[in-house]
Write an enzyme that holds these catalytic residues in place. Sequence first.
Site, PDB file in Angstrom:
ATOM      1  N   GLY A  13     -28.423 -10.708   5.522  1.00 18.22           N
ATOM      2  CA  GLY A  13     -28.455 -10.527   6.977  1.00 18.22           C
ATOM      3  C   GLY A  13     -29.161  -9.232   7.308  1.00 18.22           C
ATOM      4  O   GLY A  13     -28.630  -8.146   7.057  1.00 18.22           O
ATOM      5  N   TYR A  16     -29.151  -6.004  13.224  1.00 18.68           N
ATOM      6  CA  TYR A  16     -28.820  -4.677  13.750  1.00 18.68           C
ATOM      7  C   TYR A  16     -27.871  -3.935  12.816  1.00 18.68           C
ATOM      8  O   TYR A  16     -27.850  -2.708  12.799  1.00 18.68           O
ATOM      9  CB  TYR A  16     -28.192  -4.797  15.139  1.00 18.68           C
ATOM     10  CG  TYR A  16     -29.201  -5.126  16.215  1.00 18.68           C
ATOM     11  CD1 TYR A  16     -29.812  -4.121  16.945  1.00 18.68           C
ATOM     12  CD2 TYR A  16     -29.567  -6.442  16.483  1.00 18.68           C
ATOM     13  CE1 TYR A  16     -30.749  -4.397  17.914  1.00 18.68           C
ATOM     14  CE2 TYR A  16     -30.502  -6.736  17.458  1.00 18.68           C
ATOM     15  CZ  TYR A  16     -31.097  -5.713  18.174  1.00 18.68           C
ATOM     16  OH  TYR A  16     -32.033  -6.002  19.129  1.00 18.68           O
ATOM     17  N   THR A 133     -18.251  -9.078  11.573  1.00 20.41           N
ATOM     18  CA  THR A 133     -16.953  -9.119  12.246  1.00 20.41           C
ATOM     19  C   THR A 133     -16.456 -10.559  12.251  1.00 20.41           C
ATOM     20  O   THR A 133     -17.138 -11.451  12.748  1.00 20.41           O
ATOM     21  CB  THR A 133     -17.109  -8.598  13.685  1.00 20.41           C
ATOM     22  OG1 THR A 133     -17.719  -7.309  13.619  1.00 20.41           O
ATOM     23  CG2 THR A 133     -15.775  -8.506  14.390  1.00 20.41           C
ATOM     24  N   PHE A 227      -9.873  -2.518  22.192  1.00 26.56           N
ATOM     25  CA  PHE A 227      -9.387  -1.294  22.847  1.00 26.56           C
ATOM     26  C   PHE A 227     -10.523  -0.580  23.589  1.00 26.56           C
ATOM     27  O   PHE A 227     -10.333  -0.068  24.683  1.00 26.56           O
ATOM     28  CB  PHE A 227      -8.766  -0.333  21.815  1.00 26.56           C
ATOM     29  CG  PHE A 227      -7.282  -0.508  21.653  1.00 26.56           C
ATOM     30  CD1 PHE A 227      -6.756  -1.705  21.200  1.00 26.56           C
ATOM     31  CD2 PHE A 227      -6.410   0.515  21.954  1.00 26.56           C
ATOM     32  CE1 PHE A 227      -5.386  -1.880  21.040  1.00 26.56           C
ATOM     33  CE2 PHE A 227      -5.035   0.352  21.807  1.00 26.56           C
ATOM     34  CZ  PHE A 227      -4.523  -0.839  21.350  1.00 26.56           C
ATOM     35  N   LEU A 228     -11.705  -0.527  22.957  1.00 24.52           N
ATOM     36  CA  LEU A 228     -12.831   0.147  23.613  1.00 24.52           C
ATOM     37  C   LEU A 228     -13.194  -0.578  24.906  1.00 24.52           C
ATOM     38  O   LEU A 228     -13.375   0.035  25.963  1.00 24.52           O
ATOM     39  CB  LEU A 228     -14.040   0.195  22.665  1.00 24.52           C
ATOM     40  CG  LEU A 228     -13.908   1.139  21.468  1.00 24.52           C
ATOM     41  CD1 LEU A 228     -15.002   0.877  20.435  1.00 24.52           C
ATOM     42  CD2 LEU A 228     -13.951   2.593  21.928  1.00 24.52           C
ATOM     43  N   CYS A 277     -21.168  -7.782  21.073  1.00 24.38           N
ATOM     44  CA  CYS A 277     -19.874  -7.869  20.384  1.00 24.38           C
ATOM     45  C   CYS A 277     -18.614  -7.811  21.232  1.00 24.38           C
ATOM     46  O   CYS A 277     -17.667  -8.540  20.937  1.00 24.38           O
ATOM     47  CB  CYS A 277     -19.825  -6.802  19.302  1.00 24.38           C
ATOM     48  SG  CYS A 277     -21.027  -7.155  18.006  1.00 24.38           S
TER      49      CYS A 277
HETATM   50  P1  NAD Z   1     -28.025 -10.084  14.017  1.00 25.09           P
HETATM   51  O1  NAD Z   1     -28.078 -11.401  14.679  1.00 25.09           O
HETATM   52  O2  NAD Z   1     -28.892  -8.970  14.505  1.00 25.09           O
HETATM   53  O3  NAD Z   1     -28.362 -10.258  12.455  1.00 25.09           O
HETATM   54  C1  NAD Z   1     -27.792 -11.238  11.657  1.00 25.09           C
HETATM   55  C2  NAD Z   1     -28.864 -11.722  10.666  1.00 25.09           C
HETATM   56  O4  NAD Z   1     -28.256 -12.621   9.742  1.00 25.09           O
HETATM   57  C3  NAD Z   1     -30.001 -12.492  11.324  1.00 25.09           C
HETATM   58  O5  NAD Z   1     -31.235 -11.872  11.062  1.00 25.09           O
HETATM   59  C4  NAD Z   1     -29.918 -13.890  10.705  1.00 25.09           C
HETATM   60  O6  NAD Z   1     -31.178 -14.508  10.516  1.00 25.09           O
HETATM   61  C5  NAD Z   1     -29.248 -13.588   9.386  1.00 25.09           C
HETATM   62  N1  NAD Z   1     -28.617 -14.756   8.776  1.00 25.09           N
HETATM   63  C6  NAD Z   1     -27.834 -15.702   9.357  1.00 25.09           C
HETATM   64  N2  NAD Z   1     -27.446 -16.609   8.447  1.00 25.09           N
HETATM   65  C7  NAD Z   1     -27.981 -16.243   7.265  1.00 25.09           C
HETATM   66  C8  NAD Z   1     -27.932 -16.789   5.946  1.00 25.09           C
HETATM   67  N3  NAD Z   1     -27.228 -17.878   5.681  1.00 25.09           N
HETATM   68  N4  NAD Z   1     -28.612 -16.141   4.990  1.00 25.09           N
HETATM   69  C9  NAD Z   1     -29.329 -15.026   5.242  1.00 25.09           C
HETATM   70  N5  NAD Z   1     -29.402 -14.466   6.470  1.00 25.09           N
HETATM   71  C10 NAD Z   1     -28.737 -15.068   7.458  1.00 25.09           C
HETATM   72  O7  NAD Z   1     -26.501  -9.639  14.026  1.00 25.09           O
HETATM   73  P2  NAD Z   1     -25.929  -8.148  13.991  1.00 25.09           P
HETATM   74  O8  NAD Z   1     -25.947  -7.550  15.357  1.00 25.09           O
HETATM   75  O9  NAD Z   1     -26.527  -7.418  12.857  1.00 25.09           O
HETATM   76  O10 NAD Z   1     -24.398  -8.448  13.669  1.00 25.09           O
HETATM   77  C11 NAD Z   1     -23.991  -8.927  12.402  1.00 25.09           C
HETATM   78  C12 NAD Z   1     -22.488  -8.861  12.306  1.00 25.09           C
HETATM   79  O11 NAD Z   1     -22.054  -7.494  12.446  1.00 25.09           O
HETATM   80  C13 NAD Z   1     -21.747  -9.613  13.415  1.00 25.09           C
HETATM   81  O12 NAD Z   1     -20.567 -10.139  12.889  1.00 25.09           O
HETATM   82  C14 NAD Z   1     -21.413  -8.531  14.422  1.00 25.09           C
HETATM   83  O13 NAD Z   1     -20.251  -8.849  15.167  1.00 25.09           O
HETATM   84  C15 NAD Z   1     -21.146  -7.347  13.531  1.00 25.09           C
HETATM   85  N6  NAD Z   1     -21.389  -6.034  14.152  1.00 25.09           N
HETATM   86  C16 NAD Z   1     -22.482  -5.821  14.938  1.00 25.09           C
HETATM   87  C17 NAD Z   1     -22.719  -4.556  15.463  1.00 25.09           C
HETATM   88  C18 NAD Z   1     -23.910  -4.267  16.354  1.00 25.09           C
HETATM   89  O14 NAD Z   1     -23.983  -3.170  16.874  1.00 25.09           O
HETATM   90  N7  NAD Z   1     -24.840  -5.193  16.547  1.00 25.09           N
HETATM   91  C19 NAD Z   1     -21.862  -3.501  15.147  1.00 25.09           C
HETATM   92  C20 NAD Z   1     -20.775  -3.755  14.310  1.00 25.09           C
HETATM   93  C21 NAD Z   1     -20.552  -5.021  13.813  1.00 25.09           C
HETATM   94  C1  UGA Z   2     -19.596  -1.354  20.269  1.00 26.48           C
HETATM   95  C2  UGA Z   2     -18.612  -0.356  19.637  1.00 26.48           C
HETATM   96  O1  UGA Z   2     -18.723   0.892  20.329  1.00 26.48           O
HETATM   97  C3  UGA Z   2     -18.903  -0.161  18.154  1.00 26.48           C
HETATM   98  O2  UGA Z   2     -17.915   0.686  17.584  1.00 26.48           O
HETATM   99  C4  UGA Z   2     -18.884  -1.507  17.453  1.00 26.48           C
HETATM  100  O3  UGA Z   2     -19.208  -1.370  16.089  1.00 26.48           O
HETATM  101  C5  UGA Z   2     -19.884  -2.432  18.106  1.00 26.48           C
HETATM  102  O4  UGA Z   2     -19.551  -2.567  19.523  1.00 26.48           O
HETATM  103  C6  UGA Z   2     -19.877  -3.828  17.552  1.00 26.48           C
HETATM  104  O5  UGA Z   2     -18.907  -4.252  16.970  1.00 26.48           O
HETATM  105  O6  UGA Z   2     -20.891  -4.469  17.797  1.00 26.48           O
HETATM  106  P1  UGA Z   2     -22.082  -1.224  21.155  1.00 26.48           P
HETATM  107  O7  UGA Z   2     -21.741  -2.524  21.802  1.00 26.48           O
HETATM  108  O8  UGA Z   2     -23.319  -1.145  20.351  1.00 26.48           O
HETATM  109  O9  UGA Z   2     -20.886  -0.778  20.180  1.00 26.48           O
HETATM  110  O10 UGA Z   2     -22.183  -0.072  22.243  1.00 26.48           O
HETATM  111  P2  UGA Z   2     -21.090   0.729  23.116  1.00 26.48           P
HETATM  112  O11 UGA Z   2     -21.507   2.124  23.184  1.00 26.48           O
HETATM  113  O12 UGA Z   2     -19.718   0.454  22.682  1.00 26.48           O
HETATM  114  O13 UGA Z   2     -21.310   0.104  24.570  1.00 26.48           O
HETATM  115  C7  UGA Z   2     -20.939  -1.227  24.863  1.00 26.48           C
HETATM  116  C8  UGA Z   2     -21.109  -1.476  26.348  1.00 26.48           C
HETATM  117  O14 UGA Z   2     -20.137  -0.757  27.103  1.00 26.48           O
HETATM  118  C9  UGA Z   2     -22.477  -1.042  26.879  1.00 26.48           C
HETATM  119  O15 UGA Z   2     -22.932  -1.976  27.821  1.00 26.48           O
HETATM  120  C10 UGA Z   2     -22.159   0.285  27.554  1.00 26.48           C
HETATM  121  O16 UGA Z   2     -23.065   0.619  28.557  1.00 26.48           O
HETATM  122  C11 UGA Z   2     -20.782   0.001  28.115  1.00 26.48           C
HETATM  123  N1  UGA Z   2     -19.979   1.211  28.379  1.00 26.48           N
HETATM  124  C12 UGA Z   2     -19.648   2.041  27.358  1.00 26.48           C
HETATM  125  C13 UGA Z   2     -19.528   1.464  29.664  1.00 26.48           C
HETATM  126  O17 UGA Z   2     -19.808   0.702  30.605  1.00 26.48           O
HETATM  127  N2  UGA Z   2     -18.760   2.576  29.889  1.00 26.48           N
HETATM  128  C14 UGA Z   2     -18.427   3.432  28.893  1.00 26.48           C
HETATM  129  O18 UGA Z   2     -17.707   4.428  29.168  1.00 26.48           O
HETATM  130  C15 UGA Z   2     -18.872   3.154  27.596  1.00 26.48           C
END
Ligand code: NAD
Ligand code: UGA
Length: 459
Positions: A13, A16, A133, A227-228, A277
């Site tokens: 994967g 991001y 997640t 919670f966030l 998320c």
């Molecule tokens: P994303 O969609 O940007 O990336 C996921 C990647 O996985 C894609 O490029 C997709 O093509 C690839 N993929 C899917 N199935 C596959 C397979 N079978 N083999 C190989 N590759 C495959 O997603 P993301 O934002 O990176 O999020 C990934 C996970 O992390 C999610 O569970 C998300 O909830 C969690 N997460 C995201 C963030 C964030 O800020 N985006 C932060 C913390 C946790």
């Molecule tokens: C959030 C969490 O902060 C990360 O810890 C977590 O890993 C991630 O989700 C995930 O699981 O994907 P993210 O969504 O990238 O991160 O960004 P945040 O900074 O949390 O902002 C989320 C949204 O809330 C944005 O739209 C932001 O503008 C908004 N926000 C944030 C508010 O409206 N008010 C605030 O005080 C803070």
Amino acid sequence: MKNAFVKNILCIGAGYVGGPTMAMIAYKCPQYKVTVVDINHERIAQWNSDLLPVYEPGLGEIVGAVRGRNLFFDTDIDRCIKEASIIFVAVNTPTKVFGAGAGMAADLQYWEKTARQIREAAGSPKIVIEKCTIPVKTALAMERILTSKEGSVSFDVISNPEFLAEGTAMRDLEFPDRVLIGSRETAQGIRARREIADIYANWVPKERIIESNIWSSELSKLVANAFLAQRISSINAVSALCEKTDADVQEVARAIGLDSRLGSKFLNASVGFGGSCFKKDILNLVYLCRSYGLNEVADYWESVVKINEYQKDRFVLTMLSAMFNTLAGKKIALFGFAFKADTGDTRETPALYVAKSIVEERAELVITDPQALRNAMADLDGVDNITYEIDPYKAAAGCDAIALMTEWKLYTGLDYERIYASMMKPAFIFDGRNVLDRKRLFEIGFNVFSIGKTPMVHV
Ligand code: NAD
Ligand code: UGA
């Protein structure tokens, strides 16, 4: 020649999470070979190019420093599985859009396919890490899939959720508040989680690397996001009351945030939270609670999402009523489309809801954003009456109103006198992030509407 790396780490994967986290591990641990694979070959090609698929401050520099040294992006998933001893799974886990649990539960198809592929290609023992997640108890399913082949090699499943936020991902990865590693509480499970802890110990202070049982670790990720998001919905709910009572939500936030038990972070009232998320993880939590018969608990968390929908709706209704109850034929500029500043990501951005609502009211829309225009165009593909303009001055010219959707620093430093002069009159500004100097804007001539504050209107 056998390579000289002490460990082969793989991440499945390249999104991001997968791209930035592995870049940081490679950067901090030159002794490990780190490979990132994806089924999306175009994404891998972008990771191998100068135009990375993810915009994140500082990411380009780190990838530039380690790519080809000990960080590799590849498409041969089976071979890379075979070669690695540690496999992170960072595939997407979106909300299910079909069948049972549609609109609520996590869609685990990508994750499950990955588990099956690991089982088939492994050939030698592996530690498999849930980086994505997932619902609590997913590790149990993963273990069952991995071990369901006769004569299969041994696998340890570890939970190591990622807490990075977009826009600050590299800082969050370099200086995390904590790294959480969960495993089965068996001697083998504990050995495996220590091995993962050793990777982080290359740069994260030991007291910040915490270990737990695997279910606590899985659940903690969902609960942290819930919670966030709950804090944002709480302050947004208060913002509605402030608008009715002449209280100022930023003054309230400051007053309560100085209470050390509450803390000052995540109290910025806004047009609503976005991102890939928060909504999906809360709905996943709600679904889990309902599936265990905990309906009151589910309702409690679901209200966090409901307030967020209400906040976006309220924003559009404020625009409508301020602009004489009709937007038809008017021209409106959206300043920002990304779900937050410093990212090009537009997943679940509140700007999408606002944009669609404005177009439904038959207004003409101009969208500007320094990083997210490509995604905005894709999100609004097929929607008429929208133009895209990188220059905010050009975007605002001839408009009746500006709605600020993303708190890009760029927007606070603009010459608003120049912008006002180029707009239709009366000119309106709706600050969905409370980042603009509203007194100054009012003096210039704008009618100013902020979140959770009394409007400033020229009569
Ligand atoms: P994303 O969609 O940007 O990336 C996921 C990647 O996985 C894609 O490029 C997709 O093509 C690839 N993929 C899917 N199935 C596959 C397979 N079978 N083999 C190989 N590759 C495959 O997603 P993301 O934002 O990176 O999020 C990934 C996970 O992390 C999610 O569970 C998300 O909830 C969690 N997460 C995201 C963030 C964030 O800020 N985006 C932060 C913390 C946790
Ligand atoms: C959030 C969490 O902060 C990360 O810890 C977590 O890993 C991630 O989700 C995930 O699981 O994907 P993210 O969504 O990238 O991160 O960004 P945040 O900074 O949390 O902002 C989320 C949204 O809330 C944005 O739209 C932001 O503008 C908004 N926000 C944030 C508010 O409206 N008010 C605030 O005080 C803070």
